[in-house]
Scaffold this active site. Structure first.
Site, PDB file in Angstrom:
ATOM      1  CB  CYS A  80      11.951 -22.769  -9.453  1.00  0.00           C
ATOM      2  SG  CYS A  80      10.826 -21.739  -8.566  1.00  0.00           S
ATOM      3  CD  GLU A 145       7.727 -24.582 -15.875  1.00  0.00           C
ATOM      4  OE1 GLU A 145       7.958 -23.648 -15.941  1.00  0.00           O
ATOM      5  OE2 GLU A 145       8.244 -25.315 -15.024  1.00  0.00           O
TER       6      GLU A 145
END
Length: 226
Positions: A80, A145
């Site tokens: 990620c 996010e």
């Protein structure tokens, strides 16, 4: 990233950067009251090894012996990171920019050759709106996010970058569930974002890997109230 047999690869992340952060002001108070000579000796650099005694790097004696560092290290999803504000990674059609960012980070973190894992191999499924304090430093770092979720099913060669990954393991569906159970008792540490993905989505996706794109949507799933 699922393999052909339906297994998942995890990494234990932020190991070396976590060790470096241990030298910050947060930890300087540990040596208050120590003799100057003893305090200086705690800055001697020790050899870091993996479980098989292979040299992986170095860290101060103080860093190596702080229990909070010994206990740190979280298992998470395969990879990620963040797409960069560049023309190639801003491209929005079919999440192409995000896929290119994934190729870049998979190569950096796990040594996966982009030529062996194309953007066509990476299937975009959905987006999640996520907020949490960041592991392993709650109160210092955090994340707020919109995350794009990609999944791939392909055999690939992995050469983990020791600056990013302490260890990785392939698990099947049942082994993953066992890891999640152990994380609830503190026997295994799991990153908060990955826990949310597992709880909300992953098991259903795993049951439908041959036709994974049936789960693709254009929603932003709100996993926080901000």
């Amino acid at each position: 990233m699922t393999g052909k047999s339906g297994v998942f690869c995890w990494k234990q992340q932020l190991t070396w950067s976590t060790l470096k952060r241990a030298l910050s002001t947060t930890h300087r108070s540990v040596l208050e009251g120590y003799d100057k000579t003893q305090a200086a000796l705690m800055e001697e650099e020790c050899i870091l090894t993996d479980r098989d005694d292979k040299v992986m790097g170095k860290a101060s004696k103080k860093t190596c012996h702080l229990m909070q560092n010994i206990n740190k290290g979280h298992f998470t999803n395969t990879c990620c990171s963040h797409p960069l504000h560049t023309p190639t990674e801003l491209e929005g059609h079919d999440a192409l920019g995000v896929k290119r960012a994934a190729q870049r980070k998979l190569q950096h973190e796990l040594g996966i050759d982009p030529n062996k894992l194309s953007t066509e191999d990476l299937k975009f499924l959905t987006r999640v709106h996520y907020l949490a304090e960041n592991a392993p430093d709650p109160g210092v770092w955090g994340e707020h996010e919109i995350d794009y979720i990609l999944i791939a099913q392909k055999d690939v060669a992995i050469t983990a970058n020791p600056n990013e990954v302490k260890s990785h393991v392939y698990v099947n569906r049942q082994q993953l569930l066992q890891m999640m159970d152990k994380s609830r008792t503190g026997d295994i540490l799991i990153t908060p974002w990955f826990r949310l993905i597992v709880d909300k989505f992953l098991m259903n996706w795993w049951d439908n890997l041959p036709d994974i794109e049936q789960h693709k949507d254009n929603h932003i799933h709100r996993l926080c109230d901000k």
